[in-house]
Motif scaffolding. Structure first.
Motif, PDB file in Angstrom:
ATOM      1  N   ILE A 115       4.979   1.574   1.738  1.00 38.53           N
ATOM      2  CA  ILE A 115       3.737   2.280   2.064  1.00 38.53           C
ATOM      3  C   ILE A 115       2.590   1.355   1.700  1.00 38.53           C
ATOM      4  O   ILE A 115       2.406   0.992   0.538  1.00 38.53           O
ATOM      5  N   ASN A 116       1.856   0.944   2.715  1.00 40.04           N
ATOM      6  CA  ASN A 116       0.795  -0.027   2.492  1.00 40.04           C
ATOM      7  C   ASN A 116      -0.383   0.606   1.768  1.00 40.04           C
ATOM      8  O   ASN A 116      -0.849   1.678   2.156  1.00 40.04           O
TER       9      ASN A 116
ATOM     10  N   TYR B 280       3.525  -9.331  -1.561  1.00 42.44           N
ATOM     11  CA  TYR B 280       2.463 -10.216  -1.075  1.00 42.44           C
ATOM     12  C   TYR B 280       2.047  -9.808   0.332  1.00 42.44           C
ATOM     13  O   TYR B 280       0.851  -9.671   0.638  1.00 42.44           O
ATOM     14  N   LEU B 281       3.038  -9.630   1.185  1.00 39.36           N
ATOM     15  CA  LEU B 281       2.761  -9.319   2.583  1.00 39.36           C
ATOM     16  C   LEU B 281       2.058  -7.973   2.739  1.00 39.36           C
ATOM     17  O   LEU B 281       1.136  -7.829   3.541  1.00 39.36           O
ATOM     18  N   SER B 282       2.486  -6.990   1.945  1.00 43.19           N
ATOM     19  CA  SER B 282       1.865  -5.672   2.014  1.00 43.19           C
ATOM     20  C   SER B 282       0.411  -5.739   1.581  1.00 43.19           C
ATOM     21  O   SER B 282      -0.468  -5.125   2.203  1.00 43.19           O
ATOM     22  N   THR B 283       0.148  -6.509   0.541  1.00 40.58           N
ATOM     23  CA  THR B 283      -1.232  -6.672   0.061  1.00 40.58           C
ATOM     24  C   THR B 283      -2.112  -7.317   1.122  1.00 40.58           C
ATOM     25  O   THR B 283      -3.303  -7.019   1.229  1.00 40.58           O
ATOM     26  N   LEU B 284      -1.513  -8.207   1.925  1.00 42.66           N
ATOM     27  CA  LEU B 284      -2.262  -8.873   2.995  1.00 42.66           C
ATOM     28  C   LEU B 284      -2.460  -7.976   4.211  1.00 42.66           C
ATOM     29  O   LEU B 284      -3.112  -8.376   5.176  1.00 42.66           O
ATOM     30  N   GLY B 285      -1.859  -6.783   4.191  1.00 40.73           N
ATOM     31  CA  GLY B 285      -2.077  -5.831   5.268  1.00 40.73           C
ATOM     32  C   GLY B 285      -0.949  -5.689   6.248  1.00 40.73           C
ATOM     33  O   GLY B 285      -1.102  -5.023   7.287  1.00 40.73           O
ATOM     34  N   TYR B 286       0.216  -6.270   5.963  1.00 38.34           N
ATOM     35  CA  TYR B 286       1.359  -6.143   6.865  1.00 38.34           C
ATOM     36  C   TYR B 286       2.136  -4.857   6.594  1.00 38.34           C
ATOM     37  O   TYR B 286       2.213  -4.388   5.463  1.00 38.34           O
ATOM     38  N   ASP B 287       2.719  -4.326   7.650  1.00 33.32           N
ATOM     39  CA  ASP B 287       3.579  -3.146   7.586  1.00 33.32           C
ATOM     40  C   ASP B 287       5.012  -3.654   7.417  1.00 33.32           C
ATOM     41  O   ASP B 287       5.610  -4.167   8.364  1.00 33.32           O
TER      42      ASP B 287
END
Length: 371
Positions: free
Chosen positions: A41-42, A78-85
């Motif tokens: 969950i982003n 890291y990826l979630s923090t950057l906005g990836y689903d």
């Protein structure tokens, strides 16, 4: 370690312990296997997200592999923090995907699959499901067997190339002529009849007791406690950085790895080692047509990887239709498993993955780089 292995913390609860949240999804393949997906969950909410990423684990792994480094160092966070689903796959036969509509888990029939079926049945079901939820092309990050399965799918059912924006393959197992370690010796036992092969490694689940036979340990163990105690390390090599692991991380690792799989999967890889080709199970002359893989593909390899050797990946690079880059990490103690949860993966591997995701259009046609 046996009690530790029996009391693992499931992926969703581990994510919660890390201060994150996820949802759990169940889907059905065309041949009746029930698979589990996890989706982070982003924190910025659906409206703010950039793109979708599907992550697929490697040999004997699970969705938990990607987050074992914890909340500060794991790639999905890291990826979630950057906005990836971010979505995590679980292949048939691992502890999160051990149900079938018509076949019992403890039967030999249940485990009658290799990475070929994971590519032809699991991945289409997973990609179709995620696309229904997101309605956009996916970025794929696959480690080891996850990469193998993707190339099976894209070469066999080319329409799935249209559903992917790009693929980043970490230590992909495709051509395996130059591997090191016990799997090379085991590959000599791939000629029928296969009684000796199955007698050693199990006829169904791969080493279901998690304890390797004594005759293999005496031949290959070399007094390495981790090598003796974990079937994955036995095949892929003990991470050279394991002296940096804390007691907590070591226990966590042995709780989650191995997460389950089929002996037939290893038999199929052993066939590749012997043939030097990328072919269907038991059919050396039926190679997967890699020229059908039109998805932009980036490869990340290491000079310290026993299973995904640089020469074999160079061969893969020149055989796919749309290669982006072959990024080589040299002499930095990155073994086959270190791409996902090595102590220095957040410095040596993950920044390159993020760079590729963010600059795909700029890196097309780029040549191999070394670290």
């Amino acid at each position: 370690m046996t009690s530790e292995q029996d009391t693992y913390t499931p992926t969703d609860l581990l994510i919660r312990e890390h201060g994150k949240r996820c949802t759990t999804h169940t889907l059905l393949t065309k041949d009746g296997y029930e698979l589990t997906l996890h989706r982070l969950i982003n924190p910025i909410g659906l409206r703010g997200m950039k793109q979708t990423i599907l992550m697929h684990h490697g040999l004997l792994g699970s969705s938990a592999d990607w987050i074992l480094l914890g909340p500060e160092k794991s790639l999905p966070y890291y990826l979630s923090t950057l906005g990836y689903d971010v979505w995590f796959a679980n292949a048939r036969g691992n502890r999160y995907s051990q149900r079938h509509q018509n076949t019992m888990l403890n039967s030999t029939k249940y485990y009658d699959f290799s990475w070929q079926e994971i590519g032809l049945y699991d991945l289409p079901a997973i990609i179709d499901y995620v696309r229904r939820q997101t309605n956009e092309p996916l970025n794929f990050i696959g480690h080891s067997m996850g990469a193998t399965a993707l190339l099976v799918l894209l070469s066999s059912v080319p329409k799935y190339n249209d559903f992917l924006r790009m693929a980043i393959l970490l230590g992909p197992l495709v051509y395996m002529k130059n591997i090191k370690g016990p799997l090379r010796i085991i590959s000599l036992m791939t000629e029928p009849p296969l009684e000796d092969f199955f007698k050693i490694l199990g006829n169904g689940a791969f080493v279901p007791s998690r304890k390797l036979p004594d005759n293999l340990l005496k031949r290959f163990c070399l007094n390495e406690v981790l090598l003796c105690g974990n079937p994955l390390f036995f095949m892929s090599g003990v991470p050279r950085n394991h002296t940096q692991w804390s007691e907590y991380f070591t226990k966590l690792l042995f709780q989650h790895i191995p997460a389950g799989g089929s002996t037939k999967t290893f038999l199929h890889y052993a066939q590749l080692v012997k043939s030097g080709k990328f072919h269907k199970f038991g059919e050396v002359d039926q190679e997967f047509p890699l020229k059908e893989v039109t998805t932009p593909v980036a490869l990340i390899s290491s000079s310290d990887d026993w299973l995904a050797s640089i020469p074999d990946l160079v061969r893969l690079y020149i055989n796919i239709f749309n290669p982006i880059e072959h990024y080589i990490i040299r002499d930095r103690n990155i073994s086959h498993t270190d791409f996902v949860w090595g102590p220095n993966a957040n410095k040596l591997v993950f920044p390159k993955v993020i760079e590729l995701l963010q600059t795909t259009s700029q890196v097309v046609g780029k040549q191999a780089n070394d670290v």
